[in-house]
Design a protein around this motif. Structure first.
Motif, PDB file in Angstrom:
ATOM      1  N   PRO A 123       2.822   5.860   7.630  1.00 35.99           N
ATOM      2  CA  PRO A 123       2.176   5.455   8.888  1.00 35.99           C
ATOM      3  C   PRO A 123       1.776   6.613   9.786  1.00 35.99           C
ATOM      4  O   PRO A 123       0.793   6.507  10.523  1.00 35.99           O
ATOM      5  CB  PRO A 123       3.244   4.582   9.569  1.00 35.99           C
ATOM      6  CG  PRO A 123       4.138   4.127   8.462  1.00 35.99           C
ATOM      7  CD  PRO A 123       4.153   5.236   7.462  1.00 35.99           C
ATOM      8  N   MET A 169      -6.185   0.323  10.619  1.00 39.56           N
ATOM      9  CA  MET A 169      -6.981  -0.192   9.509  1.00 39.56           C
ATOM     10  C   MET A 169      -6.555  -1.597   9.129  1.00 39.56           C
ATOM     11  O   MET A 169      -5.396  -1.983   9.317  1.00 39.56           O
ATOM     12  CB  MET A 169      -6.837   0.717   8.284  1.00 39.56           C
ATOM     13  CG  MET A 169      -7.382   2.116   8.462  1.00 39.56           C
ATOM     14  SD  MET A 169      -7.142   3.082   6.956  1.00 39.56           S
ATOM     15  CE  MET A 169      -8.237   4.453   7.287  1.00 39.56           C
ATOM     16  N   VAL A 208      -7.467   2.941   0.774  1.00 36.91           N
ATOM     17  CA  VAL A 208      -6.857   4.274   0.912  1.00 36.91           C
ATOM     18  C   VAL A 208      -5.893   4.513  -0.246  1.00 36.91           C
ATOM     19  O   VAL A 208      -5.848   5.598  -0.838  1.00 36.91           O
ATOM     20  CB  VAL A 208      -6.130   4.424   2.259  1.00 36.91           C
ATOM     21  CG1 VAL A 208      -5.370   5.756   2.310  1.00 36.91           C
ATOM     22  CG2 VAL A 208      -7.111   4.348   3.423  1.00 36.91           C
ATOM     23  N   GLY A 221      -5.873  -4.615   6.202  1.00 31.82           N
ATOM     24  CA  GLY A 221      -5.161  -4.574   4.932  1.00 31.82           C
ATOM     25  C   GLY A 221      -6.048  -4.099   3.796  1.00 31.82           C
ATOM     26  O   GLY A 221      -5.621  -3.306   2.947  1.00 31.82           O
ATOM     27  N   GLU A 232      -8.666  -2.148   3.999  1.00 30.12           N
ATOM     28  CA  GLU A 232      -8.922  -0.710   4.149  1.00 30.12           C
ATOM     29  C   GLU A 232      -7.712   0.101   3.717  1.00 30.12           C
ATOM     30  O   GLU A 232      -7.852   1.135   3.049  1.00 30.12           O
ATOM     31  CB  GLU A 232      -9.291  -0.403   5.600  1.00 30.12           C
ATOM     32  CG  GLU A 232     -10.677  -0.899   5.983  1.00 30.12           C
ATOM     33  CD  GLU A 232     -10.957  -0.780   7.465  1.00 30.12           C
ATOM     34  OE1 GLU A 232     -12.135  -0.656   7.830  1.00 30.12           O
ATOM     35  OE2 GLU A 232     -10.003  -0.829   8.278  1.00 30.12           O
ATOM     36  N   GLN A 233      -6.518  -0.361   4.059  1.00 24.99           N
ATOM     37  CA  GLN A 233      -5.316   0.347   3.623  1.00 24.99           C
ATOM     38  C   GLN A 233      -5.206   0.351   2.103  1.00 24.99           C
ATOM     39  O   GLN A 233      -4.816   1.355   1.498  1.00 24.99           O
ATOM     40  CB  GLN A 233      -4.078  -0.293   4.241  1.00 24.99           C
ATOM     41  CG  GLN A 233      -3.966  -0.080   5.748  1.00 24.99           C
ATOM     42  CD  GLN A 233      -2.680  -0.662   6.302  1.00 24.99           C
ATOM     43  OE1 GLN A 233      -1.585  -0.285   5.904  1.00 24.99           O
ATOM     44  NE2 GLN A 233      -2.820  -1.606   7.223  1.00 24.99           N
ATOM     45  N   GLN A 234      -5.558  -0.775   1.463  1.00 22.60           N
ATOM     46  CA  GLN A 234      -5.498  -0.807   0.008  1.00 22.60           C
ATOM     47  C   GLN A 234      -6.520   0.153  -0.599  1.00 22.60           C
ATOM     48  O   GLN A 234      -6.248   0.796  -1.614  1.00 22.60           O
ATOM     49  CB  GLN A 234      -5.718  -2.234  -0.507  1.00 22.60           C
ATOM     50  CG  GLN A 234      -5.543  -2.399  -2.016  1.00 22.60           C
ATOM     51  CD  GLN A 234      -4.136  -2.100  -2.486  1.00 22.60           C
ATOM     52  OE1 GLN A 234      -3.664  -0.963  -2.406  1.00 22.60           O
ATOM     53  NE2 GLN A 234      -3.464  -3.126  -2.978  1.00 22.60           N
ATOM     54  N   LEU A 268       1.564   3.409   2.246  1.00 18.88           N
ATOM     55  CA  LEU A 268       1.013   4.537   2.993  1.00 18.88           C
ATOM     56  C   LEU A 268       2.040   5.028   4.008  1.00 18.88           C
ATOM     57  O   LEU A 268       2.887   4.256   4.473  1.00 18.88           O
ATOM     58  CB  LEU A 268      -0.269   4.122   3.712  1.00 18.88           C
ATOM     59  CG  LEU A 268      -1.403   3.584   2.837  1.00 18.88           C
ATOM     60  CD1 LEU A 268      -2.596   3.210   3.711  1.00 18.88           C
ATOM     61  CD2 LEU A 268      -1.806   4.580   1.767  1.00 18.88           C
ATOM     62  N   ASN A 280      -2.859  11.029   3.856  1.00 24.27           N
ATOM     63  CA  ASN A 280      -2.184  10.239   2.824  1.00 24.27           C
ATOM     64  C   ASN A 280      -2.723  10.596   1.438  1.00 24.27           C
ATOM     65  O   ASN A 280      -1.951  10.734   0.484  1.00 24.27           O
ATOM     66  CB  ASN A 280      -2.356   8.742   3.097  1.00 24.27           C
ATOM     67  CG  ASN A 280      -1.217   8.145   3.901  1.00 24.27           C
ATOM     68  OD1 ASN A 280      -0.130   7.894   3.384  1.00 24.27           O
ATOM     69  ND2 ASN A 280      -1.460   7.933   5.190  1.00 24.27           N
ATOM     70  N   PRO A 310      -3.034   4.318   9.262  1.00 25.32           N
ATOM     71  CA  PRO A 310      -2.905   2.986   8.665  1.00 25.32           C
ATOM     72  C   PRO A 310      -2.908   1.845   9.682  1.00 25.32           C
ATOM     73  O   PRO A 310      -3.517   0.794   9.429  1.00 25.32           O
ATOM     74  CB  PRO A 310      -1.583   3.083   7.905  1.00 25.32           C
ATOM     75  CG  PRO A 310      -1.512   4.516   7.491  1.00 25.32           C
ATOM     76  CD  PRO A 310      -2.093   5.277   8.652  1.00 25.32           C
ATOM     77  N   TYR A 334       0.794  -1.213   0.000  1.00 22.86           N
ATOM     78  CA  TYR A 334       0.000   0.000   0.000  1.00 22.86           C
ATOM     79  C   TYR A 334       0.838   1.280   0.000  1.00 22.86           C
ATOM     80  O   TYR A 334       0.394   2.317  -0.476  1.00 22.86           O
ATOM     81  CB  TYR A 334      -0.949  -0.003   1.207  1.00 22.86           C
ATOM     82  CG  TYR A 334      -1.452  -1.384   1.543  1.00 22.86           C
ATOM     83  CD1 TYR A 334      -2.066  -2.172   0.577  1.00 22.86           C
ATOM     84  CD2 TYR A 334      -1.293  -1.932   2.825  1.00 22.86           C
ATOM     85  CE1 TYR A 334      -2.516  -3.459   0.862  1.00 22.86           C
ATOM     86  CE2 TYR A 334      -1.741  -3.207   3.122  1.00 22.86           C
ATOM     87  CZ  TYR A 334      -2.341  -3.971   2.134  1.00 22.86           C
ATOM     88  OH  TYR A 334      -2.763  -5.234   2.420  1.00 22.86           O
ATOM     89  N   ALA A 388      -5.655   8.670   6.914  1.00 25.51           N
ATOM     90  CA  ALA A 388      -6.108   8.353   5.556  1.00 25.51           C
ATOM     91  C   ALA A 388      -6.284   9.633   4.747  1.00 25.51           C
ATOM     92  O   ALA A 388      -5.825   9.726   3.601  1.00 25.51           O
ATOM     93  CB  ALA A 388      -7.427   7.585   5.626  1.00 25.51           C
TER      94      ALA A 388
END
Length: 239
Positions: free
Chosen positions: A104, A145, A153, A147, A149-151, A102, A111, A142, A100, A108
């Motif tokens: 840390p 969240m 984002v 995995g 949800e991070q994807q 992101l 980012n 992140p 992802y 969200a």
């Protein structure tokens, strides 16, 4: 029978990519001719080393072909300087990868805002997050969240600058099937609601059923193009 093809957003002719020289040279692409229709969801299938990611990197402006031509709306990307390719990526292309990437320490919203700050006509970060179903998670970090949800984002970050193209390299590769379906729904929503031409690399042949077109790569060559007359919703896919 193939349905009428919309005007291509990409045309490639004779595209090759060779890494190294002499007997040790690796021929990643061996003459790819392809028209990519505008506004469609396209899935790229093939084994590791078949050339999928190399092809995506070239049309995304991350790499130059060794030979051949790559046109984006009539502009030959292969002839652009590195600076011009950077401008092309910034204005026209959104990328989503398996991991992802992101930051840390940023929420969200923050980012996604990293991209909107350099875009010409961006979405509001909250709008982009709402589009992928994370309207209630804008102020989460992140680490708070899952995995999936991070994807999502990462998808929101990629599409917040309103790119013409969304290129996804194994976006569900690190996810279980249930979470992967949620991510694919987000990708489909972006393609449908924004009209973004979307190309998805996957090893999972079942995902191909949700695409308008399926490109099959074998040993650096485009081995086949298939059109799905009937598409399958992400939550009905066979994994």
């Amino acid at each position: 029978m193939d349905r009428a093809m919309p005007e291509p957003i990409y045309r490639t002719r004779g595209v090759t990519k060779v890494y190294g020289t002499g007997p040790a040279a690796v021929h990643a692409l061996r003459g790819v001719d392809l028209d990519v229709p505008e506004g469609e969801l396209v899935v790229l299938l093939g084994a590791s080393g078949s050339g999928k990611s190399t092809f995506l990197n070239i049309i995304g402006g991350l790499d130059h072909p060794s030979s051949g031509q790559v046109w984006f709306r009539g502009q030959d990307l292969a002839a652009l300087s590195d600076a011009d390719l950077t401008r092309y990526r910034r204005r026209n292309v959104g990328f989503v990868f398996q991991f992802y990437n992101l930051i840390p320490s940023l929420t969200a919203r923050e980012n996604v805002a990293l991209v909107t700050e350099i875009a010409e006509a961006p979405m509001d970060p909250a709008e982009a997050l709402d589009l992928v179903g994370l309207g209630q998670r804008v102020d989460h970090f992140p680490a708070q969240m899952s995995g999936g949800e991070q994807q999502r984002v990462a998808i929101a970050r990629a599409i917040a600058k309103r790119p013409d193209i969304l290129l996804c390299d194994e976006p569900t590769g690190a996810l279980d099937s249930q979470t992967g379906v949620v991510v694919l729904k987000a990708i489909e929503t972006v393609q449908r609601d924004l009209g973004t031409t979307t190309m998805v690399i996957t090893h999972n042949a079942g995902i191909a059923d949700m695409a308008h077109r399926v490109l099959r790569f074998v040993d650096g060559r485009l081995a086949g193009v298939e059109v799905n007359e009937t598409r399958v919703a992400p939550d009905q896919l066979s994994w």
